[in-house]
Design an enzyme around this catalytic site. Sequence first.
Site, PDB file in Angstrom:
ATOM      1  N   GLU A   1      60.123  69.154  59.563  1.00 45.34           N
ATOM      2  CA  GLU A   1      59.969  67.829  60.160  1.00 45.34           C
ATOM      3  C   GLU A   1      60.687  67.778  61.498  1.00 45.34           C
ATOM      4  OE1 GLU A   1      60.262  64.348  57.705  1.00 45.34           O
ATOM      5  OE2 GLU A   1      60.000  65.572  55.904  1.00 45.34           O
TER       6      GLU A   1
ATOM      7  N   CYS B   1      62.168  68.669  50.605  1.00 47.28           N
ATOM      8  CA  CYS B   1      61.755  69.967  50.055  1.00 47.28           C
ATOM      9  C   CYS B   1      62.880  70.830  49.508  1.00 47.28           C
ATOM     10  CB  CYS B   1      61.001  70.759  51.121  1.00 47.28           C
ATOM     11  SG  CYS B   1      59.423  70.017  51.583  1.00 47.28           S
TER      12      CYS B   1
ATOM     13  N   LYS C   1      56.128  79.667  48.569  1.00 45.39           N
ATOM     14  CA  LYS C   1      56.617  78.407  49.131  1.00 45.39           C
ATOM     15  C   LYS C   1      58.004  78.066  48.599  1.00 45.39           C
ATOM     16  CE  LYS C   1      56.913  74.237  50.816  1.00 45.39           C
ATOM     17  NZ  LYS C   1      57.319  74.019  52.211  1.00 45.39           N
TER      18      LYS C   1
ATOM     19  N   GLU D   1      52.353  74.450  52.671  1.00 42.57           N
ATOM     20  CA  GLU D   1      52.778  74.130  54.037  1.00 42.57           C
ATOM     21  C   GLU D   1      54.166  74.709  54.293  1.00 42.57           C
ATOM     22  OE1 GLU D   1      55.413  71.990  54.694  1.00 42.57           O
ATOM     23  OE2 GLU D   1      55.774  71.263  52.666  1.00 42.57           O
TER      24      GLU D   1
END
Length: 501
Positions: A192, A303, A247, A188
């Site tokens: 946010e 993250c 990622k 992903e």
Amino acid sequence: INAEYMGSRFSQFSKAPLDRQFEKMSSEKKFDCYIACLGAGYVGGPTMAVIASHCPNVKVTVCDISQAQIDKWNSSKLPIYEPGLDEMVLETRGKNLFFTTNLDDAIREADIIFVSVNTPTKMHGIGAGRAANLKNWELAARHIARVANGPKIVVEKSTLPVRTAHSMRRVLNANDRGIKFEILSNPEFLAEGTAINDLRTPDRVLIGGQGSEAGKAAVARLVWVYSHWVPSERIITTNLWSSELSKLVANAFLAQRISSINSISALCETTGADVSEVARAIGMDKRIGKPFLNASVGFGGSCFQKDILNLVYLCESFGLHEVAAYWNQVIIMNDYQKRRFAEKMVQKMFNTVSGKKIAMFGFAFKKDTGDTRESPSIYICQYLLNERAKLSIYDPKVEVEQVHADFKEYNVLESDMKFDDYVTLSSDPYEAAKDSHAIAVLTEWDEFKNYDYAKIYASMAKPAFIFDGRNILDHDALTKIGFEIYAIGKPSSASVNMDDD
């Protein structure tokens, strides 16, 4: 992956699958495809809601072992705040989007299983403080292998170290019934606060898989899902390892930009330069660009730090010590920025904040989310409480229970301190600021710009300080009211004085 699989014919995949092991055996099924997602958190919930919204012919079941979490997803008050999420869940829930704790039935029914479980940084053992803790991922893989009733496509949605797919494939295919699984990586790339928009109009969708015929078929099946709303040119297919690494690298590069401009903010404060002006000047260079050049109190979230530490650990594990040191400096700079902000507060408030009330505007790590993981606010609170300040915290979306949980998890209070003696949680910003000596703006909520600061100033102890950790307020207007303003990367009056004396 062979480019021929990137054609428009993916829209017809359910009619002509590339590998019959992934066909539904019954022609009477209500949906063309069945998806299960293990993990109903910040990634799994919104991602599955968007898939369900755009794919009415796909049944999506979100699973979690927490009954309380599932109950919230099935209620009018969802467990996470994300603009646009409530409406999307309300539109699809009970039609082709379902939330359950019944993992076994969801796994058996599914063609595709997304695994979106938490992979926190290890706190103990080898790699503690840097390596990813893959316990939850392995437990999920073993559970899938144990209850699966036929071949499945298993999709890595969690952020994982490079070559995790190899380990997971071994775990899954070690089942005693000869069931075969294909592993895909589909990281992903959500921010946010804008997650729904990021999912609906993504810059890219990345899918990594093996080059075997079965691997290509699995990739094609997942591409078919996304092709319901994502243009084919934005769907990128790679090998597994490139997808897994991309990622980590993406988050590392974004965090690097934040730490870079934050390092310059310290220089600006001492030289008379304005970091906002510097950022605008360099951001107009097309080679650099404007995004992620807003100086602040530091980055947070689940993250950036976790993924960089994971990257550092991987580099060290492969003997790339110089590379590891390079990326570790991003974390060092972020920690420095938070510490520097708190120290500036103490210094400007006459070198003591002991017993002084300080209003903390914002506890979430960024606006438009209630997520507090690794929020700079937590660390600023800790620094100030170590100086025995009295804090009044206000955030429009963070729940009271979450603040208490974070104080416990991050050991914010020293052992001899009680929460209620030093911390007040306020539901009103004006009450939070009343009788305070200072306000610290720690989250860039838009509402903070629109308060009646003349009213707030009148209620505060004097001199009244504002420390703007997000550079979102009108500093000139606040100065005219009477506030003493200190902001990230903004020059002091002494630093811009051109007089020799």
